[in-house]
Scaffold this active site. Structure first.
Site, mmCIF file in Angstrom:
data_model
loop_
_atom_site.group_PDB
_atom_site.id
_atom_site.type_symbol
_atom_site.label_atom_id
_atom_site.label_comp_id
_atom_site.label_asym_id
_atom_site.label_seq_id
_atom_site.Cartn_x
_atom_site.Cartn_y
_atom_site.Cartn_z
ATOM 1 N N ASP A 102 -24.606 -48.285 39.894
ATOM 2 C CA ASP A 102 -23.900 -48.397 38.616
ATOM 3 C C ASP A 102 -22.673 -49.313 38.732
ATOM 4 O O ASP A 102 -22.123 -49.745 37.722
ATOM 5 C CB ASP A 102 -23.420 -47.002 38.169
ATOM 6 C CG ASP A 102 -24.345 -46.393 37.124
ATOM 7 O OD1 ASP A 102 -25.031 -47.156 36.436
ATOM 8 O OD2 ASP A 102 -24.361 -45.149 37.009
ATOM 9 N N GLN A 136 -25.989 -39.132 36.100
ATOM 10 C CA GLN A 136 -26.028 -39.342 34.650
ATOM 11 C C GLN A 136 -24.790 -38.701 34.002
ATOM 12 O O GLN A 136 -24.506 -37.528 34.211
ATOM 13 C CB GLN A 136 -27.317 -38.722 34.079
ATOM 14 C CG GLN A 136 -27.527 -38.978 32.606
ATOM 15 C CD GLN A 136 -27.734 -40.455 32.278
ATOM 16 O OE1 GLN A 136 -28.479 -41.156 32.946
ATOM 17 N NE2 GLN A 136 -27.053 -40.935 31.237
ATOM 18 N N LYS A 155 -35.267 -44.194 32.235
ATOM 19 C CA LYS A 155 -35.047 -44.812 33.552
ATOM 20 C C LYS A 155 -36.237 -44.533 34.466
ATOM 21 O O LYS A 155 -36.698 -45.423 35.192
ATOM 22 C CB LYS A 155 -33.747 -44.279 34.176
ATOM 23 C CG LYS A 155 -32.514 -44.898 33.524
ATOM 24 C CD LYS A 155 -31.226 -44.189 33.892
ATOM 25 C CE LYS A 155 -30.104 -44.708 32.998
ATOM 26 N NZ LYS A 155 -28.898 -43.890 33.048
#
Ligand code: NAP
Length: 280
Positions: free
Chosen positions: A119, A96, A52
């Site tokens: 997200d 995460q 990422k």
């Protein structure tokens, strides 16, 4: 049969995003920013976070990674997320997963404000999606929609079947397809007669995490088959679809790897850019 090339499509999207990110830099006087919170030392998570960071750098998004030790307390983790929620350099926050077992994932994720929830996991964003009122959609299903659109696969009025109902893939996937006017059926582990339901699909999305589960007899001739699954079998990445057999029947199919996977990260970058653009 057309192969839906997620790798190339994601590269096209990243090039478009680099242009938008440059405009953000010019107008806001700073880069669009993604904060990533990584707690513990799960090696797979470390790889995902590095990917990422690399993807952000490539398009001109600043990534701020916070690496916390596995023994971090709930209070410390929540305090960090709350400070990122107020941080003007940060347009998106990503925690995460998975978290170390002693941490309360739901409580931590609730600390991310909906506007920074890139997200799309928050109740507010899921609620907006369910009501078809916008909001940020989860990256993987959004990536699937983007692939369908870019390959001009018709959705409106088509019969779509989604196998899997997780909050991160199956459920938002079904809602996005419904919002695009497909007639949607969602299947799961208690579904009876899965084979005949799948065989009716014009668009079949497999997101169950069972390698090569979707066989040719479950697929309608000419269907678009989207394989979200990623499993490791004998050291090789394989999807939920028996690719070699199903590609003979499908009109469109995604490979694994190189299909949905690269689209997921491209959609994360898109969500960060969109969040920053709201401040222009
Ligand atoms: P998950 O949380 O384990 O959910 C799996 C879903 O599949 C559940 O809803 C489950 O039903 C259903 N299911 C399991 N076995 C089934 C069966 N035999 N028949 C019908 N339905 C069945 O998994 P997930 O997080 O959604 O991920 C699914 C797959 O996608 C995994 O392989 C994951 O690695 C992959 N993935 C890929 C990406 C990407 O970027 N490409 C991103 C995320 C996930 P119940 O609800 O009844 O248990």
């Amino acid at each position: 049969m057309t192969l839906l090339d997620g790798k190339k499509t994601a590269a096209d999207i990243r090039a478009e995003l680099a242009f938008r990110a440059a405009q953000i830099r010019e107008k806001l006087g700073r880069e669009a920013g993604l904060a990533v919170v990584l707690i513990g030392d799960d090696p797979a998570s470390e790889v995902y976070v590095r990917n990422k960071e690399r993807a952000c750098a490539e398009v001109g998004i600043a990534s701020h990674t916070y690496r916390l030790p596995a023994e971090t307390s709930q209070e410390e983790a929540e305090a960090l997320v709350c400070s990122l929620a107020k941080d003007g350099r940060v347009d998106g926050i990503l925690v995460q997963l998975p978290l170390p077992g002693h941490l309360d994932e739901k409580a931590l994720l609730r600390r991310i404000p909906a506007q920074k929830d890139v997200d799309g996991f928050s109740a507010e964003n899921m609620g907006l999606l369910a009501k078809n009122e916008g909001g940020v959609a989860a990256c993987t299903p959004r990536g699937v929609m983007e692939l369908l659109h870019r390959y001009q696969i018709p959705i409106s009025g088509k019969r779509a079947v989604v196998v899997g109902r997780s909050n991160i893939v199956g459920r938002p996937m079904a809602l996005l397809l419904l919002n695009a006017d497909a007639t949607v059926t969602v299947c799961h582990s208690k579904t009876k007669d899965l084979k005949s339901i799948c065989a009716q699909a014009d668009i079949l999305v497999a997101a169950l995490g069972k390698p090569r589960f979707i066989t040719a007899d479950m697929v309608k001739e000419g269907a678009a088959v989207i394989d979200v699954g990623i499993s490791r079998v004998d050291g090789k990445l394989v999807g939920d679809v028996d690719f070699e057999e199903v590609e003979k029947k499908a009109s469109f199919i995604t490979p694994v790897p190189g299909g949905v996977g690269p689209m997921t990260i491209a959609m994360l970058l898109l969500s960060v850019v969109e969040a920053a653009e709201k401040k222009l």
